[in-house]
Write a protein that holds these residues in place. Structure first.
Motif, PDB file in Angstrom:
ATOM      1  N   THR A 151       0.828  -1.205   0.000  1.00 43.25           N
ATOM      2  CA  THR A 151       0.000   0.000   0.000  1.00 43.25           C
ATOM      3  C   THR A 151       0.858   1.249   0.000  1.00 43.25           C
ATOM      4  O   THR A 151       0.460   2.283  -0.526  1.00 43.25           O
ATOM      5  CB  THR A 151      -0.921   0.004   1.234  1.00 43.25           C
ATOM      6  N   SER A 201       4.234   1.068  -1.032  1.00 41.70           N
ATOM      7  CA  SER A 201       5.266   0.945  -2.066  1.00 41.70           C
ATOM      8  C   SER A 201       5.165  -0.412  -2.745  1.00 41.70           C
ATOM      9  O   SER A 201       4.472  -1.310  -2.271  1.00 41.70           O
ATOM     10  CB  SER A 201       6.659   1.070  -1.428  1.00 41.70           C
ATOM     11  N   LYS A 257       7.732  -3.542  -3.836  1.00 42.71           N
ATOM     12  CA  LYS A 257       9.074  -4.055  -3.585  1.00 42.71           C
ATOM     13  C   LYS A 257       9.273  -5.262  -4.500  1.00 42.71           C
ATOM     14  O   LYS A 257       8.419  -6.147  -4.530  1.00 42.71           O
ATOM     15  CB  LYS A 257       9.212  -4.543  -2.128  1.00 42.71           C
ATOM     16  N   GLY A 290       2.784  -4.107   8.009  1.00 43.18           N
ATOM     17  CA  GLY A 290       2.945  -3.340   6.781  1.00 43.18           C
ATOM     18  C   GLY A 290       2.206  -2.034   7.015  1.00 43.18           C
ATOM     19  O   GLY A 290       2.267  -1.475   8.115  1.00 43.18           O
ATOM     20  N   LEU A 334       2.409   4.553  12.492  1.00 42.80           N
ATOM     21  CA  LEU A 334       3.778   5.027  12.725  1.00 42.80           C
ATOM     22  C   LEU A 334       4.200   6.001  11.624  1.00 42.80           C
ATOM     23  O   LEU A 334       4.806   7.039  11.896  1.00 42.80           O
ATOM     24  CB  LEU A 334       4.726   3.813  12.779  1.00 42.80           C
TER      25      LEU A 334
HETATM   26  N1  LIG Z   1      13.005   1.499   9.953  1.00 41.71           N
HETATM   27  C1  LIG Z   1      11.787   1.121  10.262  1.00 41.71           C
HETATM   28  N2  LIG Z   1      11.491   0.603  11.469  1.00 41.71           N
HETATM   29  C2  LIG Z   1      10.238   0.210  11.776  1.00 41.71           C
HETATM   30  N3  LIG Z   1       9.199   0.323  10.940  1.00 41.71           N
HETATM   31  C3  LIG Z   1       9.421   0.815   9.729  1.00 41.71           C
HETATM   32  C4  LIG Z   1      10.712   1.242   9.317  1.00 41.71           C
HETATM   33  N4  LIG Z   1      10.613   1.699   8.045  1.00 41.71           N
HETATM   34  C5  LIG Z   1       9.314   1.561   7.690  1.00 41.71           C
HETATM   35  N5  LIG Z   1       8.601   1.028   8.701  1.00 41.71           N
HETATM   36  C6  LIG Z   1       7.156   0.744   8.715  1.00 41.71           C
HETATM   37  O1  LIG Z   1       6.897  -0.170   7.665  1.00 41.71           O
HETATM   38  C7  LIG Z   1       5.642   0.163   7.062  1.00 41.71           C
HETATM   39  C8  LIG Z   1       5.650  -0.276   5.628  1.00 41.71           C
HETATM   40  O2  LIG Z   1       5.846  -1.660   5.588  1.00 41.71           O
HETATM   41  P1  LIG Z   1       5.654  -2.451   4.229  1.00 41.71           P
HETATM   42  O3  LIG Z   1       5.728  -3.894   4.590  1.00 41.71           O
HETATM   43  O4  LIG Z   1       6.611  -1.949   3.225  1.00 41.71           O
HETATM   44  O5  LIG Z   1       4.171  -1.991   3.865  1.00 41.71           O
HETATM   45  P2  LIG Z   1       3.267  -2.159   2.580  1.00 41.71           P
HETATM   46  O6  LIG Z   1       3.490  -3.580   2.107  1.00 41.71           O
HETATM   47  O7  LIG Z   1       1.892  -1.906   3.075  1.00 41.71           O
HETATM   48  O8  LIG Z   1       3.677  -1.150   1.546  1.00 41.71           O
HETATM   49  C9  LIG Z   1       5.518   1.666   7.200  1.00 41.71           C
HETATM   50  O9  LIG Z   1       4.158   2.046   7.332  1.00 41.71           O
HETATM   51  C10 LIG Z   1       6.344   1.994   8.420  1.00 41.71           C
HETATM   52  O10 LIG Z   1       5.545   2.310   9.541  1.00 41.71           O
END
Ligand SMILES: Nc1ncnc2c1ncn2[C@@H]1O[C@H](COP(=O)(O)OP(=O)(O)O)[C@@H](O)[C@H]1O
Ligand SMILES: O=C(CO)[C@@H](O)[C@H](O)COP(=O)(O)O
Length: 503
Positions: free
Chosen positions: A12, A14, A16, A261, A305
Protein backbone atom coordinates in the motif's frame (compact mmCIF):
# COMPACT_ATOMS: atom_id res chain seq x y z
CA UNK A 1 24.22 -16.79 -15.70
CA UNK A 2 22.25 -17.44 -12.48
CA UNK A 3 18.56 -17.88 -13.26
CA UNK A 4 16.21 -16.04 -10.91
CA UNK A 5 12.55 -15.33 -10.23
CA UNK A 6 11.05 -12.00 -9.24
CA UNK A 7 8.56 -11.64 -6.40
CA UNK A 8 6.66 -8.40 -6.96
CA UNK A 9 5.06 -7.25 -3.71
CA UNK A 10 2.50 -4.55 -4.46
CA UNK A 11 1.95 -3.08 -1.00
CA UNK A 12 0.00 0.00 0.00
CA UNK A 13 2.93 2.31 0.60
CA UNK A 14 5.27 0.94 -2.07
CA UNK A 15 6.10 -1.85 -4.46
CA UNK A 16 9.07 -4.06 -3.58
CA UNK A 17 10.61 -6.38 -6.18
CA UNK A 18 12.83 -9.19 -4.91
CA UNK A 19 15.05 -11.28 -7.22
CA UNK A 20 15.73 -14.76 -5.85
CA UNK A 21 17.97 -17.48 -7.30
CA UNK A 22 17.02 -21.14 -7.60
CA UNK A 23 18.96 -21.78 -4.37
CA UNK A 24 16.92 -19.19 -2.48
CA UNK A 25 19.56 -16.45 -2.42
CA UNK A 26 18.14 -12.92 -2.59
CA UNK A 27 20.35 -11.46 -5.28
CA UNK A 28 18.80 -8.01 -5.55
CA UNK A 29 15.87 -5.98 -4.27
CA UNK A 30 14.43 -2.70 -5.51
CA UNK A 31 11.32 -0.73 -4.66
CA UNK A 32 9.49 2.53 -5.04
CA UNK A 33 6.87 4.40 -2.99
CA UNK A 34 3.59 5.73 -4.32
CA UNK A 35 1.00 8.07 -2.79
CA UNK A 36 -2.32 7.37 -1.09
CA UNK A 37 -5.22 9.81 -1.56
CA UNK A 38 -7.66 10.40 1.33
CA UNK A 39 -9.92 13.15 -0.05
CA UNK A 40 -12.74 12.63 2.49
CA UNK A 41 -13.15 10.84 5.82
CA UNK A 42 -13.08 7.11 5.12
CA UNK A 43 -11.82 7.41 1.54
CA UNK A 44 -8.54 5.72 0.50
CA UNK A 45 -7.65 5.63 -3.18
CA UNK A 46 -4.68 5.07 -5.46
CA UNK A 47 -4.06 5.54 -9.16
CA UNK A 48 -3.40 2.08 -10.66
CA UNK A 49 -1.00 3.73 -13.10
CA UNK A 50 1.23 4.59 -10.11
CA UNK A 51 1.52 0.85 -9.36
CA UNK A 52 2.59 0.11 -12.93
CA UNK A 53 5.12 2.97 -12.96
CA UNK A 54 6.62 2.06 -9.58
CA UNK A 55 6.88 -1.65 -10.45
CA UNK A 56 8.48 -0.79 -13.78
CA UNK A 57 11.01 1.60 -12.22
CA UNK A 58 11.95 -1.16 -9.76
CA UNK A 59 12.39 -3.71 -12.55
CA UNK A 60 14.41 -1.25 -14.66
CA UNK A 61 16.68 -0.66 -11.64
CA UNK A 62 17.17 -4.41 -11.25
CA UNK A 63 18.33 -4.54 -14.86
CA UNK A 64 20.37 -1.31 -15.08
CA UNK A 65 21.67 -0.91 -11.54
CA UNK A 66 21.83 -4.48 -10.21
CA UNK A 67 22.86 -5.84 -13.63
CA UNK A 68 20.31 -8.63 -13.89
CA UNK A 69 19.98 -9.67 -17.51
CA UNK A 70 16.46 -10.02 -18.97
CA UNK A 71 17.15 -13.67 -19.92
CA UNK A 72 18.17 -14.42 -16.37
CA UNK A 73 14.67 -13.49 -15.10
CA UNK A 74 12.73 -16.64 -15.95
CA UNK A 75 9.59 -16.17 -13.85
CA UNK A 76 7.61 -13.49 -12.04
CA UNK A 77 4.86 -13.75 -9.51
CA UNK A 78 2.90 -11.28 -7.45
CA UNK A 79 1.82 -10.46 -3.93
CA UNK A 80 -0.81 -7.76 -3.69
CA UNK A 81 -2.55 -5.49 -1.21
CA UNK A 82 -5.94 -7.18 -0.88
CA UNK A 83 -9.56 -6.25 -1.62
CA UNK A 84 -8.88 -3.08 -3.70
CA UNK A 85 -11.38 -2.45 -6.49
CA UNK A 86 -10.06 -1.68 -9.97
CA UNK A 87 -12.76 -1.28 -12.62
CA UNK A 88 -12.03 -1.59 -16.33
CA UNK A 89 -14.24 -0.67 -19.30
CA UNK A 90 -14.60 -2.80 -22.42
CA UNK A 91 -11.29 -1.44 -23.75
CA UNK A 92 -9.68 -2.49 -20.46
CA UNK A 93 -9.14 1.17 -19.52
CA UNK A 94 -9.32 2.09 -15.82
CA UNK A 95 -12.65 3.80 -15.04
CA UNK A 96 -11.91 5.43 -11.67
CA UNK A 97 -9.16 5.48 -9.00
CA UNK A 98 -8.83 2.17 -7.16
CA UNK A 99 -10.77 2.01 -3.87
CA UNK A 100 -8.45 0.33 -1.38
CA UNK A 101 -8.79 -2.16 1.48
CA UNK A 102 -8.65 0.71 4.00
CA UNK A 103 -11.40 2.69 2.26
CA UNK A 104 -14.37 2.54 4.61
CA UNK A 105 -16.96 4.70 2.84
CA UNK A 106 -19.29 1.73 2.18
CA UNK A 107 -20.93 1.29 5.61
CA UNK A 108 -24.39 1.70 4.06
CA UNK A 109 -23.66 -1.03 1.50
CA UNK A 110 -22.31 -3.29 4.26
CA UNK A 111 -25.64 -2.87 6.06
CA UNK A 112 -27.63 -3.48 2.87
CA UNK A 113 -25.77 -6.75 2.25
CA UNK A 114 -26.43 -7.97 5.80
CA UNK A 115 -30.08 -6.86 5.63
CA UNK A 116 -30.59 -8.82 2.41
CA UNK A 117 -28.58 -11.97 3.10
CA UNK A 118 -27.75 -12.05 6.83
CA UNK A 119 -26.02 -15.18 8.06
CA UNK A 120 -26.37 -16.84 4.64
CA UNK A 121 -23.72 -14.39 3.40
CA UNK A 122 -21.33 -15.48 6.17
CA UNK A 123 -22.06 -19.16 5.39
CA UNK A 124 -21.09 -18.67 1.75
CA UNK A 125 -18.04 -16.42 2.12
CA UNK A 126 -16.97 -17.30 5.70
CA UNK A 127 -16.69 -13.52 6.17
CA UNK A 128 -18.86 -10.56 7.05
CA UNK A 129 -19.27 -7.95 4.31
CA UNK A 130 -16.97 -5.38 5.96
CA UNK A 131 -16.32 -2.02 4.29
CA UNK A 132 -12.76 -3.01 3.45
CA UNK A 133 -13.80 -5.88 1.20
CA UNK A 134 -14.50 -5.56 -2.51
CA UNK A 135 -18.24 -6.25 -2.81
CA UNK A 136 -19.38 -3.31 -0.62
CA UNK A 137 -17.11 -1.05 -2.70
CA UNK A 138 -18.60 -2.34 -5.94
CA UNK A 139 -22.10 -1.67 -4.58
CA UNK A 140 -21.01 1.82 -3.51
CA UNK A 141 -19.98 2.51 -7.12
CA UNK A 142 -23.25 1.01 -8.37
CA UNK A 143 -25.29 3.30 -6.13
CA UNK A 144 -23.19 6.46 -6.24
CA UNK A 145 -21.55 6.40 -9.67
CA UNK A 146 -24.04 4.43 -11.80
CA UNK A 147 -22.53 5.69 -15.07
CA UNK A 148 -19.19 4.15 -14.08
CA UNK A 149 -20.82 0.90 -12.95
CA UNK A 150 -22.68 0.62 -16.25
CA UNK A 151 -19.43 0.91 -18.18
CA UNK A 152 -17.58 -1.54 -15.94
CA UNK A 153 -16.79 -4.72 -17.82
CA UNK A 154 -14.14 -6.24 -15.53
CA UNK A 155 -13.23 -6.03 -11.86
CA UNK A 156 -9.61 -6.67 -10.91
CA UNK A 157 -7.66 -6.57 -7.67
CA UNK A 158 -4.44 -4.52 -7.50
CA UNK A 159 -1.83 -7.20 -8.27
CA UNK A 160 -4.08 -8.60 -11.03
CA UNK A 161 -4.19 -5.20 -12.70
CA UNK A 162 -0.40 -5.04 -12.58
CA UNK A 163 -0.13 -8.52 -14.10
CA UNK A 164 -2.69 -7.59 -16.74
CA UNK A 165 -0.52 -4.63 -17.80
CA UNK A 166 2.53 -6.88 -18.03
CA UNK A 167 0.86 -9.74 -19.92
CA UNK A 168 -2.47 -8.56 -21.34
CA UNK A 169 -4.22 -11.46 -19.53
CA UNK A 170 -7.11 -11.09 -17.09
CA UNK A 171 -7.04 -13.40 -14.06
CA UNK A 172 -7.41 -13.52 -10.29
CA UNK A 173 -6.10 -16.16 -7.90
CA UNK A 174 -8.23 -17.89 -5.26
CA UNK A 175 -6.68 -16.10 -2.26
CA UNK A 176 -7.61 -12.69 -3.62
CA UNK A 177 -10.98 -13.99 -4.88
CA UNK A 178 -12.02 -14.91 -1.31
CA UNK A 179 -11.14 -11.35 -0.25
CA UNK A 180 -13.76 -9.95 -2.62
CA UNK A 181 -16.51 -11.70 -0.55
CA UNK A 182 -18.16 -12.61 -3.86
CA UNK A 183 -16.67 -16.10 -3.72
CA UNK A 184 -18.24 -19.30 -2.40
CA UNK A 185 -15.59 -20.87 -0.17
CA UNK A 186 -17.23 -24.30 0.00
CA UNK A 187 -17.88 -24.57 -3.75
CA UNK A 188 -14.61 -22.80 -4.68
CA UNK A 189 -16.28 -20.69 -7.36
CA UNK A 190 -17.80 -17.22 -7.76
CA UNK A 191 -21.03 -17.17 -5.77
CA UNK A 192 -23.95 -16.99 -8.18
CA UNK A 193 -26.26 -16.50 -5.20
CA UNK A 194 -24.43 -13.35 -4.05
CA UNK A 195 -23.95 -11.97 -7.56
CA UNK A 196 -27.65 -12.50 -8.37
CA UNK A 197 -28.76 -10.97 -5.05
CA UNK A 198 -27.04 -7.71 -5.93
CA UNK A 199 -27.59 -7.82 -9.67
CA UNK A 200 -23.92 -8.04 -10.56
CA UNK A 201 -23.10 -9.77 -13.86
CA UNK A 202 -20.77 -12.75 -13.36
CA UNK A 203 -18.81 -11.56 -16.40
CA UNK A 204 -17.34 -8.78 -14.26
CA UNK A 205 -15.41 -11.44 -12.30
CA UNK A 206 -12.10 -12.44 -13.91
CA UNK A 207 -11.13 -16.09 -14.55
CA UNK A 208 -9.84 -17.93 -11.47
CA UNK A 209 -6.32 -19.36 -11.41
CA UNK A 210 -4.23 -21.03 -8.72
CA UNK A 211 -1.38 -18.99 -7.28
CA UNK A 212 1.20 -21.29 -8.87
CA UNK A 213 -0.51 -21.43 -12.28
CA UNK A 214 1.06 -19.84 -15.33
CA UNK A 215 -0.67 -16.62 -16.38
CA UNK A 216 1.12 -15.85 -19.63
CA UNK A 217 4.46 -14.42 -20.70
CA UNK A 218 5.50 -10.78 -20.54
CA UNK A 219 3.94 -9.19 -23.63
CA UNK A 220 5.71 -7.25 -26.38
CA UNK A 221 4.59 -3.85 -25.06
CA UNK A 222 5.72 -4.45 -21.49
CA UNK A 223 8.99 -6.02 -22.66
CA UNK A 224 9.79 -2.84 -24.56
CA UNK A 225 8.63 -0.63 -21.67
CA UNK A 226 10.58 -2.42 -18.94
CA UNK A 227 13.48 -4.18 -20.63
CA UNK A 228 12.16 -7.60 -19.60
CA UNK A 229 12.14 -10.50 -22.06
CA UNK A 230 9.00 -11.92 -23.67
CA UNK A 231 10.35 -15.34 -22.61
CA UNK A 232 9.68 -14.51 -18.95
CA UNK A 233 6.66 -16.36 -17.59
CA UNK A 234 4.23 -14.96 -15.00
CA UNK A 235 2.34 -16.89 -12.33
CA UNK A 236 -0.95 -16.27 -10.48
CA UNK A 237 0.46 -14.93 -7.22
CA UNK A 238 -1.65 -14.20 -4.18
CA UNK A 239 -3.00 -11.86 -1.57
CA UNK A 240 -0.14 -10.18 0.29
CA UNK A 241 -1.00 -11.86 3.56
CA UNK A 242 -1.21 -15.29 1.89
CA UNK A 243 2.18 -14.66 0.26
CA UNK A 244 3.57 -13.31 3.55
CA UNK A 245 2.52 -16.54 5.25
CA UNK A 246 4.16 -18.59 2.47
CA UNK A 247 7.37 -16.52 2.73
CA UNK A 248 7.42 -16.82 6.52
CA UNK A 249 6.83 -20.59 6.58
CA UNK A 250 3.54 -20.46 8.50
CA UNK A 251 2.62 -24.10 7.97
CA UNK A 252 0.99 -25.41 11.13
CA UNK A 253 -1.09 -24.69 14.22
CA UNK A 254 1.71 -23.53 16.56
CA UNK A 255 3.10 -20.77 14.35
CA UNK A 256 1.42 -17.41 13.86
CA UNK A 257 2.31 -14.59 11.49
CA UNK A 258 2.64 -11.02 12.70
CA UNK A 259 2.84 -8.61 9.80
CA UNK A 260 3.42 -4.88 10.21
CA UNK A 261 2.95 -3.34 6.78
CA UNK A 262 0.62 -0.39 6.24
CA UNK A 263 -1.95 -2.64 7.90
CA UNK A 264 -1.22 -5.08 10.69
CA UNK A 265 -2.10 -8.75 10.59
CA UNK A 266 -2.16 -11.71 12.95
CA UNK A 267 -2.57 -14.78 10.73
CA UNK A 268 -3.06 -18.50 11.31
CA UNK A 269 -2.74 -21.41 8.87
CA UNK A 270 -6.00 -23.34 8.46
CA UNK A 271 -5.94 -26.82 6.91
CA UNK A 272 -9.75 -27.18 6.73
CA UNK A 273 -12.11 -25.50 4.28
CA UNK A 274 -15.01 -26.08 6.67
CA UNK A 275 -13.64 -23.82 9.44
CA UNK A 276 -15.79 -20.73 9.87
CA UNK A 277 -15.18 -18.01 12.48
CA UNK A 278 -18.57 -16.42 11.67
CA UNK A 279 -16.73 -13.51 10.14
CA UNK A 280 -15.28 -12.29 13.45
CA UNK A 281 -11.87 -13.27 12.09
CA UNK A 282 -11.36 -13.19 8.31
CA UNK A 283 -11.19 -16.52 6.46
CA UNK A 284 -9.41 -16.82 3.13
CA UNK A 285 -8.22 -19.33 0.56
CA UNK A 286 -4.44 -19.66 0.76
CA UNK A 287 -1.89 -19.22 -2.00
CA UNK A 288 -0.95 -22.83 -1.16
CA UNK A 289 -3.27 -25.10 -3.17
CA UNK A 290 -6.05 -26.65 -1.03
CA UNK A 291 -5.09 -24.74 2.11
CA UNK A 292 -6.68 -21.78 3.92
CA UNK A 293 -5.81 -19.15 6.48
CA UNK A 294 -7.58 -16.91 8.96
CA UNK A 295 -6.51 -13.49 10.20
CA UNK A 296 -7.42 -10.43 12.20
CA UNK A 297 -6.49 -7.08 10.68
CA UNK A 298 -5.51 -3.80 12.33
CA UNK A 299 -6.22 -1.19 9.70
CA UNK A 300 -3.48 1.28 10.65
CA UNK A 301 -0.38 -0.52 11.97
CA UNK A 302 2.67 0.76 10.04
CA UNK A 303 0.36 3.49 8.79
CA UNK A 304 0.02 4.87 12.35
CA UNK A 305 3.78 5.03 12.72
CA UNK A 306 4.23 6.57 9.27
CA UNK A 307 1.52 9.11 10.05
CA UNK A 308 3.29 10.03 13.32
CA UNK A 309 6.67 10.31 11.59
CA UNK A 310 5.28 12.39 8.71
CA UNK A 311 3.41 14.71 11.07
CA UNK A 312 5.95 15.18 13.86
CA UNK A 313 9.36 14.18 12.50
CA UNK A 314 9.12 14.69 8.75
CA UNK A 315 12.76 15.33 7.96
CA UNK A 316 14.30 12.81 10.32
CA UNK A 317 15.58 9.34 9.63
CA UNK A 318 12.81 6.71 10.07
CA UNK A 319 14.98 4.24 11.98
CA UNK A 320 16.31 6.96 14.32
CA UNK A 321 12.76 8.03 15.18
CA UNK A 322 11.73 4.42 15.89
CA UNK A 323 14.89 3.78 17.93
CA UNK A 324 14.19 6.88 20.08
CA UNK A 325 11.41 4.82 21.72
CA UNK A 326 14.17 3.03 23.67
CA UNK A 327 14.63 6.26 25.67
CA UNK A 328 11.11 5.82 27.03
CA UNK A 329 9.90 3.03 29.31
CA UNK A 330 7.61 0.00 29.13
CA UNK A 331 4.22 1.71 28.99
CA UNK A 332 5.71 4.94 27.59
CA UNK A 333 5.77 6.60 31.00
CA UNK A 334 2.02 6.15 31.34
CA UNK A 335 0.97 7.05 27.79
CA UNK A 336 -1.28 4.84 25.66
CA UNK A 337 -2.07 5.06 21.95
CA UNK A 338 -5.02 3.41 20.18
CA UNK A 339 -4.20 3.03 16.46
CA UNK A 340 -7.72 3.53 15.09
CA UNK A 341 -6.71 6.43 12.87
CA UNK A 342 -8.59 5.18 9.78
CA UNK A 343 -11.22 3.16 11.68
CA UNK A 344 -10.72 -0.48 12.70
CA UNK A 345 -11.49 -3.96 11.42
CA UNK A 346 -10.58 -6.45 14.19
CA UNK A 347 -11.61 -7.01 16.88
CA UNK A 348 -13.85 -3.94 16.45
CA UNK A 349 -15.38 -3.76 12.97
CA UNK A 350 -15.98 -0.02 13.23
CA UNK A 351 -15.30 2.32 10.31
CA UNK A 352 -15.89 5.46 12.38
CA UNK A 353 -13.79 4.80 15.48
CA UNK A 354 -10.73 7.06 15.57
CA UNK A 355 -7.41 6.92 17.41
CA UNK A 356 -6.31 8.52 20.64
CA UNK A 357 -3.38 9.21 22.91
CA UNK A 358 -4.55 8.64 26.49
CA UNK A 359 -2.79 9.94 29.60
CA UNK A 360 -0.77 12.80 28.13
CA UNK A 361 1.28 14.31 30.97
CA UNK A 362 3.48 17.39 31.22
CA UNK A 363 6.50 15.10 31.58
CA UNK A 364 6.02 13.37 28.25
CA UNK A 365 8.54 13.90 25.48
CA UNK A 366 8.37 12.95 21.84
CA UNK A 367 10.10 9.61 22.41
CA UNK A 368 7.26 8.64 24.80
CA UNK A 369 4.78 9.27 21.99
CA UNK A 370 6.83 7.12 19.59
CA UNK A 371 6.94 4.35 22.20
CA UNK A 372 3.19 4.63 22.79
CA UNK A 373 2.57 4.28 19.03
CA UNK A 374 4.75 1.15 18.79
CA UNK A 375 3.09 -0.38 21.85
CA UNK A 376 -0.48 0.61 20.93
CA UNK A 377 -0.19 -1.15 17.57
CA UNK A 378 0.94 -4.35 19.30
CA UNK A 379 -1.81 -4.06 21.92
CA UNK A 380 -4.26 -4.11 19.04
CA UNK A 381 -2.52 -7.28 17.74
CA UNK A 382 -2.85 -8.68 21.29
CA UNK A 383 -6.62 -8.15 21.02
CA UNK A 384 -6.60 -10.40 17.93
CA UNK A 385 -4.41 -13.01 19.61
CA UNK A 386 -6.91 -13.01 22.48
CA UNK A 387 -9.65 -13.95 19.99
CA UNK A 388 -7.58 -16.93 18.83
CA UNK A 389 -6.64 -17.97 22.37
CA UNK A 390 -10.30 -17.79 23.40
CA UNK A 391 -10.92 -20.43 20.71
CA UNK A 392 -8.34 -22.71 22.27
CA UNK A 393 -5.31 -21.87 20.10
CA UNK A 394 -1.87 -21.68 21.71
CA UNK A 395 1.10 -20.48 19.69
CA UNK A 396 4.77 -21.33 20.24
CA UNK A 397 6.31 -19.01 17.67
CA UNK A 398 5.40 -15.67 16.12
CA UNK A 399 7.12 -14.95 12.81
CA UNK A 400 7.46 -11.25 12.25
CA UNK A 401 7.46 -9.69 8.76
CA UNK A 402 6.76 -6.41 6.98
CA UNK A 403 8.40 -2.99 7.24
CA UNK A 404 7.87 -2.98 11.01
CA UNK A 405 10.14 -6.03 11.31
CA UNK A 406 13.10 -3.78 10.50
CA UNK A 407 13.04 -2.70 14.15
CA UNK A 408 14.54 -5.09 16.77
CA UNK A 409 13.01 -2.98 19.55
CA UNK A 410 9.52 -3.37 18.07
CA UNK A 411 10.01 -7.14 17.84
CA UNK A 412 11.07 -7.31 21.50
CA UNK A 413 7.91 -5.35 22.38
CA UNK A 414 5.94 -7.96 20.42
CA UNK A 415 7.58 -10.86 22.30
CA UNK A 416 6.67 -9.20 25.60
CA UNK A 417 3.10 -8.24 24.70
CA UNK A 418 2.40 -11.63 23.09
CA UNK A 419 4.37 -13.58 25.71
CA UNK A 420 5.51 -15.77 22.83
CA UNK A 421 8.90 -16.14 21.12
CA UNK A 422 9.21 -13.85 18.06
CA UNK A 423 11.42 -14.84 15.12
CA UNK A 424 12.44 -12.59 12.25
CA UNK A 425 13.36 -13.46 8.66
CA UNK A 426 16.76 -12.76 7.07
CA UNK A 427 14.90 -10.31 4.86
CA UNK A 428 11.72 -8.82 6.29
CA UNK A 429 9.99 -8.82 2.88
CA UNK A 430 7.97 -11.99 3.51
CA UNK A 431 5.29 -11.29 0.85
CA UNK A 432 7.90 -10.67 -1.86
CA UNK A 433 9.72 -13.87 -0.93
CA UNK A 434 6.40 -15.75 -0.88
CA UNK A 435 5.58 -14.44 -4.36
CA UNK A 436 9.02 -15.52 -5.60
CA UNK A 437 8.35 -18.99 -4.14
CA UNK A 438 5.08 -19.21 -6.10
CA UNK A 439 7.03 -18.52 -9.31
CA UNK A 440 9.72 -21.04 -8.31
CA UNK A 441 7.11 -23.76 -7.78
CA UNK A 442 5.15 -22.68 -10.88
CA UNK A 443 8.31 -23.07 -12.97
CA UNK A 444 8.80 -26.57 -11.60
CA UNK A 445 12.02 -25.73 -9.73
CA UNK A 446 10.38 -27.31 -6.70
CA UNK A 447 7.69 -29.95 -6.43
CA UNK A 448 5.58 -27.90 -3.98
CA UNK A 449 5.69 -24.97 -1.57
CA UNK A 450 6.87 -26.93 1.51
CA UNK A 451 9.82 -28.25 -0.52
CA UNK A 452 10.66 -24.73 -1.76
CA UNK A 453 10.33 -23.35 1.78
CA UNK A 454 13.18 -25.60 2.99
CA UNK A 455 15.58 -23.79 0.66
CA UNK A 456 14.10 -20.29 0.39
CA UNK A 457 13.18 -19.40 3.99
CA UNK A 458 15.98 -18.29 6.29
CA UNK A 459 15.36 -17.00 9.79
CA UNK A 460 17.44 -14.35 11.53
CA UNK A 461 16.86 -13.23 15.13
CA UNK A 462 14.90 -14.67 18.06
CA UNK A 463 13.26 -12.38 20.64
CA UNK A 464 12.25 -14.10 23.88
CA UNK A 465 9.59 -12.79 26.29
CA UNK A 466 11.09 -11.00 29.33
CA UNK A 467 8.95 -12.06 32.33
CA UNK A 468 8.96 -8.69 34.19
CA UNK A 469 7.97 -6.80 31.07
CA UNK A 470 5.40 -9.45 30.10
CA UNK A 471 3.64 -8.78 33.40
CA UNK A 472 3.78 -5.00 32.99
CA UNK A 473 2.34 -5.27 29.48
CA UNK A 474 -0.37 -7.63 30.69
CA UNK A 475 -1.53 -4.95 33.12
CA UNK A 476 -1.25 -2.20 30.51
CA UNK A 477 -3.29 -4.22 28.02
CA UNK A 478 -6.14 -4.40 30.54
CA UNK A 479 -6.15 -0.58 30.57
CA UNK A 480 -5.74 -0.37 26.77
CA UNK A 481 -8.85 -2.53 26.27
CA UNK A 482 -10.96 0.16 27.92
CA UNK A 483 -10.04 2.74 25.28
CA UNK A 484 -12.36 1.45 22.54
CA UNK A 485 -15.61 1.51 24.58
CA UNK A 486 -14.60 4.77 26.27
CA UNK A 487 -13.79 6.68 23.08
CA UNK A 488 -16.29 5.17 20.65
CA UNK A 489 -19.05 7.73 21.08
CA UNK A 490 -16.76 10.77 21.21
CA UNK A 491 -14.78 9.82 18.13
CA UNK A 492 -17.92 8.91 16.16
CA UNK A 493 -19.25 12.38 16.90
CA UNK A 494 -16.01 13.94 15.72
CA UNK A 495 -16.09 11.99 12.44
CA UNK A 496 -19.73 13.06 11.93
CA UNK A 497 -18.77 16.67 12.68
CA UNK A 498 -16.03 16.49 10.07
CA UNK A 499 -18.37 14.98 7.47
CA UNK A 500 -20.97 17.71 8.15
CA UNK A 501 -18.44 20.50 7.86
CA UNK A 502 -16.23 19.11 5.08
CA UNK A 503 -15.73 21.83 2.52
N1 LIG B 1 13.01 1.50 9.95
C1 LIG B 1 11.79 1.12 10.26
N2 LIG B 1 11.49 0.60 11.47
C2 LIG B 1 10.24 0.21 11.78
N3 LIG B 1 9.20 0.32 10.94
C3 LIG B 1 9.42 0.82 9.73
C4 LIG B 1 10.71 1.24 9.32
N4 LIG B 1 10.61 1.70 8.05
C5 LIG B 1 9.31 1.56 7.69
N5 LIG B 1 8.60 1.03 8.70
C6 LIG B 1 7.16 0.74 8.71
O1 LIG B 1 6.90 -0.17 7.67
C7 LIG B 1 5.64 0.16 7.06
C8 LIG B 1 5.65 -0.28 5.63
O2 LIG B 1 5.85 -1.66 5.59
P1 LIG B 1 5.65 -2.45 4.23
O3 LIG B 1 5.73 -3.89 4.59
O4 LIG B 1 6.61 -1.95 3.22
O5 LIG B 1 4.17 -1.99 3.87
P2 LIG B 1 3.27 -2.16 2.58
O6 LIG B 1 3.49 -3.58 2.11
O7 LIG B 1 1.89 -1.91 3.07
O8 LIG B 1 3.68 -1.15 1.55
C9 LIG B 1 5.52 1.67 7.20
O9 LIG B 1 4.16 2.05 7.33
C10 LIG B 1 6.34 1.99 8.42
O10 LIG B 1 5.54 2.31 9.54
O1 LIG C 1 -6.94 -5.58 4.03
C1 LIG C 1 -5.98 -6.26 4.31
C2 LIG C 1 -6.14 -7.70 4.63
O2 LIG C 1 -7.48 -8.10 4.72
C3 LIG C 1 -4.61 -5.66 4.29
O3 LIG C 1 -3.70 -6.45 5.00
C4 LIG C 1 -4.15 -5.40 2.89
O4 LIG C 1 -3.89 -6.64 2.26
C5 LIG C 1 -2.98 -4.44 2.83
O5 LIG C 1 -1.77 -4.98 3.20
P1 LIG C 1 -0.41 -4.14 3.44
O6 LIG C 1 -0.27 -3.14 2.38
O7 LIG C 1 -0.49 -3.57 4.80
O8 LIG C 1 0.64 -5.23 3.35
Amino acid sequence: MTECVLGVDLGTSSVKVTAVSRTGEIIAQEGMDFPLQQPQPGYAEQDPEDWVSAATVSIVRLILKDKLTPDQIVGISYSGQMHGLVLLDDNNEVLRPAMLWNDTRSTQQRQEIMAKMGSRFVDITHNKPLEGFTLPKLLWVKENQPEIFQNAKTMLLPKDYLRFRMTGQLAIDYSDATGTVMFDVDKQQWSKEILDAFDIPETICPPLVRSIDETGNINEWYAEYSGLSTHTKTFGGGADNACGAVGAGIDGPTKVLSSIGTSGVILKYEPEKETNYDGVIQYEDHAIPNAYYSMGVTLAAGFSLSWFKKTFAENEDFTAVVDSAAKSTVGANGLLFAPYIVGERAPYADADIRGSFIGIDGIHQRHDFVRAVLEGIIFSFRDILDLYEAKGNQFETVISIGGGAKSPLWQQIQANIFNVKVVSLQNEQGPGLGAAMLAAVGLGWYHDIPECAKTFIQFKDVFLPEPDNVEKYRQLHQIYRKIYPSTKEITHELVDFRRDHQR
